[in-house]
Design a protein around this motif. Structure first.
Motif, PDB file in Angstrom:
ATOM      1  N   SER A  12      22.354  58.431   8.924  1.00 28.36           N
ATOM      2  CA  SER A  12      22.968  57.226   8.846  1.00 28.36           C
ATOM      3  C   SER A  12      22.094  56.353   7.921  1.00 28.36           C
ATOM      4  N   GLU A  33      21.138  65.933  10.001  1.00 29.13           N
ATOM      5  CA  GLU A  33      22.104  65.158  10.852  1.00 29.13           C
ATOM      6  C   GLU A  33      22.570  65.955  11.534  1.00 29.13           C
ATOM      7  N   GLY A  47      32.185  45.946   9.886  1.00 29.59           N
ATOM      8  CA  GLY A  47      31.793  45.135   8.706  1.00 29.59           C
ATOM      9  C   GLY A  47      30.356  45.037   8.824  1.00 29.59           C
ATOM     10  N   SER A 244      20.760  44.469  12.060  1.00 27.31           N
ATOM     11  CA  SER A 244      20.018  45.764  12.215  1.00 27.31           C
ATOM     12  C   SER A 244      20.133  46.559  10.866  1.00 27.31           C
ATOM     13  N   THR A 245      21.274  46.569  10.106  1.00 28.48           N
ATOM     14  CA  THR A 245      21.442  47.313   8.839  1.00 28.48           C
ATOM     15  C   THR A 245      20.475  46.843   7.852  1.00 28.48           C
TER      16      THR A 245
HETATM   17  C1  LIG Z   1      29.846  50.107  18.052  1.00 29.07           C
HETATM   18  C2  LIG Z   1      28.739  49.444  17.181  1.00 29.07           C
HETATM   19  C3  LIG Z   1      29.201  48.735  16.103  1.00 29.07           C
HETATM   20  C4  LIG Z   1      28.373  48.052  15.341  1.00 29.07           C
HETATM   21  N1  LIG Z   1      28.759  47.132  14.444  1.00 29.07           N
HETATM   22  C5  LIG Z   1      27.940  46.815  13.406  1.00 29.07           C
HETATM   23  C6  LIG Z   1      28.327  45.802  12.224  1.00 29.07           C
HETATM   24  O1  LIG Z   1      29.832  45.740  12.297  1.00 29.07           O
HETATM   25  N2  LIG Z   1      27.715  45.615  11.315  1.00 29.07           N
HETATM   26  C7  LIG Z   1      26.291  45.932  11.368  1.00 29.07           C
HETATM   27  O2  LIG Z   1      25.720  45.577  10.316  1.00 29.07           O
HETATM   28  N3  LIG Z   1      25.648  46.930  12.246  1.00 29.07           N
HETATM   29  C8  LIG Z   1      26.608  47.164  13.222  1.00 29.07           C
HETATM   30  N4  LIG Z   1      26.057  47.694  14.409  1.00 29.07           N
HETATM   31  C9  LIG Z   1      24.926  48.198  14.387  1.00 29.07           C
HETATM   32  C10 LIG Z   1      24.560  49.420  13.270  1.00 29.07           C
HETATM   33  O3  LIG Z   1      25.234  50.479  13.382  1.00 29.07           O
HETATM   34  C11 LIG Z   1      23.120  49.919  13.381  1.00 29.07           C
HETATM   35  O4  LIG Z   1      22.415  48.930  13.606  1.00 29.07           O
HETATM   36  C12 LIG Z   1      22.967  50.795  12.266  1.00 29.07           C
HETATM   37  O5  LIG Z   1      23.732  51.961  12.292  1.00 29.07           O
HETATM   38  C13 LIG Z   1      21.443  51.463  12.378  1.00 29.07           C
HETATM   39  O6  LIG Z   1      21.135  52.476  11.747  1.00 29.07           O
HETATM   40  P1  LIG Z   1      20.230  53.638  11.857  1.00 29.07           P
HETATM   41  O7  LIG Z   1      20.555  54.441  10.611  1.00 29.07           O
HETATM   42  O8  LIG Z   1      19.042  53.252  12.222  1.00 29.07           O
HETATM   43  O9  LIG Z   1      20.809  54.363  12.996  1.00 29.07           O
HETATM   44  P2  LIG Z   1      22.446  55.227  13.381  1.00 29.07           P
HETATM   45  O10 LIG Z   1      23.329  54.458  12.414  1.00 29.07           O
HETATM   46  O11 LIG Z   1      22.349  55.138  14.941  1.00 29.07           O
HETATM   47  O12 LIG Z   1      22.125  56.478  12.816  1.00 29.07           O
HETATM   48  C14 LIG Z   1      21.251  57.506  13.568  1.00 29.07           C
HETATM   49  C15 LIG Z   1      21.611  58.957  13.221  1.00 29.07           C
HETATM   50  O13 LIG Z   1      20.849  59.659  13.668  1.00 29.07           O
HETATM   51  C16 LIG Z   1      21.626  60.979  13.794  1.00 29.07           C
HETATM   52  N5  LIG Z   1      20.853  61.630  15.226  1.00 29.07           N
HETATM   53  C17 LIG Z   1      20.385  60.966  16.306  1.00 29.07           C
HETATM   54  N6  LIG Z   1      19.631  61.954  16.866  1.00 29.07           N
HETATM   55  C18 LIG Z   1      19.577  63.006  16.061  1.00 29.07           C
HETATM   56  C19 LIG Z   1      19.087  64.388  16.040  1.00 29.07           C
HETATM   57  N7  LIG Z   1      18.094  64.496  17.025  1.00 29.07           N
HETATM   58  N8  LIG Z   1      19.154  65.221  14.836  1.00 29.07           N
HETATM   59  C20 LIG Z   1      19.399  64.879  13.826  1.00 29.07           C
HETATM   60  N9  LIG Z   1      20.286  63.711  13.879  1.00 29.07           N
HETATM   61  C21 LIG Z   1      20.453  62.933  14.883  1.00 29.07           C
HETATM   62  C22 LIG Z   1      22.842  60.270  14.587  1.00 29.07           C
HETATM   63  O14 LIG Z   1      23.993  61.250  14.592  1.00 29.07           O
HETATM   64  C23 LIG Z   1      23.034  59.342  13.614  1.00 29.07           C
HETATM   65  O15 LIG Z   1      23.919  59.565  12.563  1.00 29.07           O
HETATM   66  C24 LIG Z   1      26.985  48.414  15.462  1.00 29.07           C
HETATM   67  C25 LIG Z   1      26.463  49.381  16.066  1.00 29.07           C
HETATM   68  C26 LIG Z   1      27.223  49.865  17.003  1.00 29.07           C
HETATM   69  C27 LIG Z   1      27.030  50.913  18.379  1.00 29.07           C
END
Ligand SMILES: Cc1cc2nc3c(=O)[nH]c(=O)nc-3n(C[C@H](O)[C@H](O)[C@H](O)COP(=O)(O)OP(=O)(O)OC[C@H]3O[C@@H](n4cnc5c(N)ncnc54)[C@H](O)[C@@H]3O)c2cc1C
Length: 336
Positions: A12, A33, A47, A244-245
């Motif tokens: 992600s 992923e 957004g 967070s993003t």
């Molecule tokens: C419903 C919701 C709405 C949100 N809305 C917003 C918004 O509008 N704006 C904003 O800025 N932020 C928003 N957020 C927060 C934002 O989505 C997260 O902070 C951001 O996605 C974090 O990014 P990341 O890459 O750290 O984690 P994530 O986006 O959670 O990605 C983790 C990835 O790891 C993968 N994964 C997990 N475990 C494993 C494994 N064992 N093996 C392989 N792959 C794995 C998952 O499938 C996922 O693709 C929202 C969050 C949620 C839940």
């Protein structure tokens, strides 16, 4: 010479940003992923508010930097307004060994890598949940509902809007399926709380869902030997400050620079520097976001009375402003 290789778990925003940053630092990367395809359903979901540092980093990773501007809107407004009204996850049996020099855990707020290294670290339920939904009006620009909501919220489309009212919240999280009775009750409450134009949009939103809000007490360590946590895996945070993003992108950029500066032979020093740059900042952001959430929801905090948007002084409202967030404009010196 063999290039060092990083295994990034999670594809992600944190994982993909990290892949870009590490490739620029001269590393080979493999991103693993678990989700097999992009999300299905309406593409106009969340957004994402990108601050200047995130925009700079993302542009530096694109072959055509202008693309970012072409597909985004400037975020000119951060508006808080008081309301005064009484999967697609597929398993596989096949096991493949992937060997690398560094494991980057970008596997989100429920990170299994974090669980392995910090089994005692638990997500913390904030005590509230949020209804969410996507209202698609692409074929219906001039409907009464859209005209109504545009009138009630003239700045709609120019920024982040939060209406503050009793027992309310807009805004990370575990997603929960909901029954039709729960939706009915939510609609009844929406009529009591929100302006009619917004209540109507809520009622016409198909398949709303519920998010339970979680964050995590800040970690004291985000790396071990050749393993490092980034993004939500390192700092699950509530959504109140849209951080967070941006934190995930900054983590990735800083990690790339630290690896480049120290070289693969000094992995420990690189990860130590990464931690020393990121951990103090992310800790403050997580705690600040928690506090802003408590204030916005009118919950008691140890040092102040519950916030009431209808009677709050301008000074009281200051903390709700996006730009008041600690480190909002700061650029870590390693990225300058
Ligand atoms: C419903 C919701 C709405 C949100 N809305 C917003 C918004 O509008 N704006 C904003 O800025 N932020 C928003 N957020 C927060 C934002 O989505 C997260 O902070 C951001 O996605 C974090 O990014 P990341 O890459 O750290 O984690 P994530 O986006 O959670 O990605 C983790 C990835 O790891 C993968 N994964 C997990 N475990 C494993 C494994 N064992 N093996 C392989 N792959 C794995 C998952 O499938 C996922 O693709 C929202 C969050 C949620 C839940």
């Amino acid at each position: 010479m063999r290039k060092p290789k990083a295994i990034i778990v999670g594809g992600s925003i944190a994982g993909i940003s990290c892949a870009k940053a590490l490739i620029l630092a001269g590393w080979d990367v493999v991103v693993i992923e678990k989700t097999r395809g992009p999300p299905i359903g309406n593409p106009t979901g969340a957004g994402i508010a990108l601050n200047p540092l995130s925009q700079k980093m993302v542009k530096s990773w694109l072959h055509q930097p202008d693309l970012l501007h072409n597909i985004t809107l400037p975020l000119t407004i951060g508006q808080n307004r008081a309301v005064d009204r009484e999967k697609n996850i597929c398993g596989t049996d096949e096991i493949i060994d992937v060997v690398g020099d560094l494991l980057v855990a970008a596997d989100g707020s429920c990170s299994s890598v974090r669980q392995t290294f910090l089994p005692d670290s638990k997500l913390r339920y904030t005590g509230y949940c949020a209804w969410r939904g996507v209202f698609d009006f692409s074929e219906n620009e001039n409907s009464e509902t859209i005209q109504g909501i545009r009138k009630a919220y003239p700045e709609l489309g120019n920024g982040v809007h939060v209406d503050l009212g009793p027992g309310t919240h807009t805004g990370d999280s575990a997603t929960m399926k909901v029954s039709s009775d729960m939706i009915k009750k939510m609609h009844q409450e929406a009529e009591k709380i929100w302006v009619p134009e917004f209540a109507r949009v809520i009622k016409e939103t198909k398949e709303p869902f519920l998010n339970l809000m979680y964050d995590c007490d800040p970690l004291t360590q985000i790396y071990w030997d050749n393993v490092v946590l980034i993004g939500d895996a390192a700092h699950p945070i509530t959504p109140h400050c849209a951080r967070s993003t941006n934190m995930a992108i900054a983590d990735a950029a800083v990690l790339g620079k630290c690896l480049e500066r120290w070289g693969p032979e000094n992995l420990h020093s690189a990860l130590e520097e990464h931690q020393s740059v990121r951990l103090p900042v992310t800790t403050k952001q997580v705690l600040h976001s928690r506090r802003v959430g408590q204030i916005k929801l009118g919950l008691p905090t140890p040092d102040r009375e519950p916030f009431d948007p209808n009677t709050a002084s301008p000074e009281d409202c200051e903390i709700l402003k996006q730009r008041r967030l600690p480190f909002f404009d700061d650029v870590p010196s390693i990225l300058e």
